[in-house]
Motif scaffolding. Structure first.
Motif, PDB file in Angstrom:
ATOM      1  N   TYR A  27       0.932  -1.141  -0.094  1.00 35.91           N
ATOM      2  CA  TYR A  27      -0.116  -0.097  -0.061  1.00 35.91           C
ATOM      3  C   TYR A  27       0.661   1.247   0.065  1.00 35.91           C
ATOM      4  O   TYR A  27       0.537   2.307  -0.399  1.00 35.91           O
ATOM      5  N   ILE A  28       2.166   0.993   0.420  1.00 32.88           N
ATOM      6  CA  ILE A  28       3.261   2.087   0.322  1.00 32.88           C
ATOM      7  C   ILE A  28       4.120   1.544  -1.033  1.00 32.88           C
ATOM      8  O   ILE A  28       4.901   0.838  -0.756  1.00 32.88           O
ATOM      9  N   GLN A  63       9.509   2.464   9.484  1.00 30.34           N
ATOM     10  CA  GLN A  63       7.795   2.589   9.540  1.00 30.34           C
ATOM     11  C   GLN A  63       7.524   2.786  11.105  1.00 30.34           C
ATOM     12  O   GLN A  63       8.196   3.742  11.649  1.00 30.34           O
ATOM     13  N   SER A  64       6.681   2.173  11.437  1.00 35.72           N
ATOM     14  CA  SER A  64       6.012   2.182  12.826  1.00 35.72           C
ATOM     15  C   SER A  64       6.690   1.847  14.029  1.00 35.72           C
ATOM     16  O   SER A  64       6.749   2.406  15.187  1.00 35.72           O
ATOM     17  N   LYS A  67       7.671   4.977  16.125  1.00 33.33           N
ATOM     18  CA  LYS A  67       6.667   5.340  16.971  1.00 33.33           C
ATOM     19  C   LYS A  67       6.889   5.374  18.453  1.00 33.33           C
ATOM     20  O   LYS A  67       6.674   6.034  19.180  1.00 33.33           O
ATOM     21  N   PHE A  95      -4.130  -1.010  12.543  1.00 32.42           N
ATOM     22  CA  PHE A  95      -3.034   0.049  12.798  1.00 32.42           C
ATOM     23  C   PHE A  95      -3.760   1.540  12.246  1.00 32.42           C
ATOM     24  O   PHE A  95      -3.532   2.527  12.715  1.00 32.42           O
ATOM     25  N   ASN A 114      -1.842   4.590  14.114  1.00 37.10           N
ATOM     26  CA  ASN A 114      -1.386   5.627  13.032  1.00 37.10           C
ATOM     27  C   ASN A 114      -2.073   6.849  13.672  1.00 37.10           C
ATOM     28  O   ASN A 114      -0.945   7.831  13.896  1.00 37.10           O
ATOM     29  N   ASN A 167      -4.311   8.116   6.293  1.00 37.31           N
ATOM     30  CA  ASN A 167      -3.431   8.946   7.440  1.00 37.31           C
ATOM     31  C   ASN A 167      -3.855  10.354   7.264  1.00 37.31           C
ATOM     32  O   ASN A 167      -4.212  11.079   8.212  1.00 37.31           O
ATOM     33  N   CYS A 195       8.648   7.939   9.613  1.00 37.73           N
ATOM     34  CA  CYS A 195       8.416   6.390   9.233  1.00 37.73           C
ATOM     35  C   CYS A 195       9.276   5.919   8.312  1.00 37.73           C
ATOM     36  O   CYS A 195       9.543   4.563   8.144  1.00 37.73           O
ATOM     37  N   TYR A 243      -0.636  -3.781  17.502  1.00 35.82           N
ATOM     38  CA  TYR A 243      -2.142  -3.552  17.011  1.00 35.82           C
ATOM     39  C   TYR A 243      -3.284  -4.591  17.543  1.00 35.82           C
ATOM     40  O   TYR A 243      -2.917  -5.022  18.744  1.00 35.82           O
ATOM     41  N   VAL A 261       5.481  -1.744   9.454  1.00 35.46           N
ATOM     42  CA  VAL A 261       5.159  -2.489   7.842  1.00 35.46           C
ATOM     43  C   VAL A 261       6.357  -2.682   7.168  1.00 35.46           C
ATOM     44  O   VAL A 261       6.198  -3.282   5.863  1.00 35.46           O
TER      45      VAL A 261
END
Ligand code: GLN
Length: 309
Positions: A27-28, A63-64, A67, A95, A114, A167, A195, A243, A261
């Motif tokens: 998806y990215i 990525q996450s 966080k 997420f 997110n 997002n 990210c 998540y 991810v």
């Protein structure tokens, strides 16, 4: 006690042979370019001994995982006031979910979904230009990893900026409740870029050492956070770090951990070790499939689960 280095090397070998690798995130779009067969693992114990296997020095998109570090920075800036802006309950939702935001007046459930991470980024951004806030986050990672070569993968950031409609929706929705202070574009720009930081398992395991040692980073000699705060961050990682897969991760691995991810996971064995694994294929919750299995093997073979044996 089995030899750490041998256990880590064995796990890397076992993972190289597995056919069940999960699905690489697409998806990215830029993330889809990764080698799905990559696997890396690094464990750094309390004495600083490093056990590494597989592609332990290959940088990947954190990525996450970022966080955890933005949460640490934001707590350092505003202290426990941060918890007025974001909750600390597991969401049980994916997420990128928006559903709980309406019921909870724009306050995200926790800092690792997110929406929560975007709200945390907004706190770091306040009073700064986006470039300064991003510089601060990147320098924090470089300091923790003791490696000034860590950089942001601009192609990944641009790819997410082009496709990050979910997002963008989350940020605008929170803004409508007054939970985001800065212009949404600025907050998201910083979020997408942190990210997109690229790091290897070795760099991530090094950066995470303060969480395994009561806030003190043995390599830097600095107290990064208080023992109390390290304990709290680990608690949120245990309950929310994966998540809607957090329960399963606690059940199988039994350590605080945070996934991304890009296929990376950091995990913390309190007072024992910091760990980073990487395998790009993901399970249905967006957590590294083989990364989780490797960590399960590791804690089982070493008896490192925080819940015993
Ligand atoms: N940058 C990703 C996103 O916002 C991070 C998600 C993740 O790693 N789970 O969708």
């Amino acid at each position: 006690m089995p030899d750490l280095d041998r256990v880590v090397k064995e796990i890397a070998e076992e993972m190289a042979d597995r056919q069940d690798r999960g699905e690489v995130a697409t998806y990215i779009p830029e993330l889809a370019r990764v080698d799905p067969k990559a696997f890396g693992i690094v464990v750094i114990d309390a004495d600083g001994q490093v056990a590494a296997g597989g592609d332990s020095d290959t940088p990947f998109s954190i990525q996450s995982i970022s966080k955890v570090f933005t949460l640490t920075l934001a707590l350092g800036m505003v202290g426990d006031r941060l918890w007025r802006r974001v909750g600390r309950e597991p969401s049980g939702s994916p997420f990128n979910s928006i559903v709980q935001l309406e019921r909870e007046r724009g306050i995200p459930r926790n800092p690792f979904i997110n929406a929560g991470a975007i709200a945390v980024t907004d706190v770091i951004l306040s009073g700064h230009q986006p470039r300064e806030a991003l510089g601060e986050i990147l320098r924090f990672m470089q300091f923790l990893a003791q490696d000034p070569t860590i950089t942001i993968d601009e192609a990944v950031a641009a790819s997410e900026l082009r496709t990050g409609f979910r997002n963008i929706a989350l940020a605008n929705y929170m803004k409508s409740f007054g939970v985001i202070d800065n212009p949404v574009d600025f907050t998201l720009g910083v979020y997408f870029h942190h990210c997109a930081i690229g790091m290897s398992c070795r760099q991530l395991a090094t950066a995470s050492r303060f969480l395994a040692h009561s806030g003190r980073h043995p390599l830097t000699g600095h107290s990064v956070v208080s023992p109390e705060r390290a304990k709290r961050i680990n608690a949120v990682m245990l309950t929310c770090g994966h998540y809607d897969g957090s329960g399963e991760f606690a059940y199988r691995v039994g350590l605080p951990g945070k996934s991304g991810v890009g296929g990376g996971i950091i995990a913390v064995a309190p007072e024992r070790a910091s760990i980073a694994v990487w395998s790009p294929g993901l399970d249905a919750s967006g957590n590294s499939h083989l990364g989780r299995i490797a960590l399960e093997m590791l804690t089982k073979r070493l008896g490192w689960s925080i819940f015993g044996v």
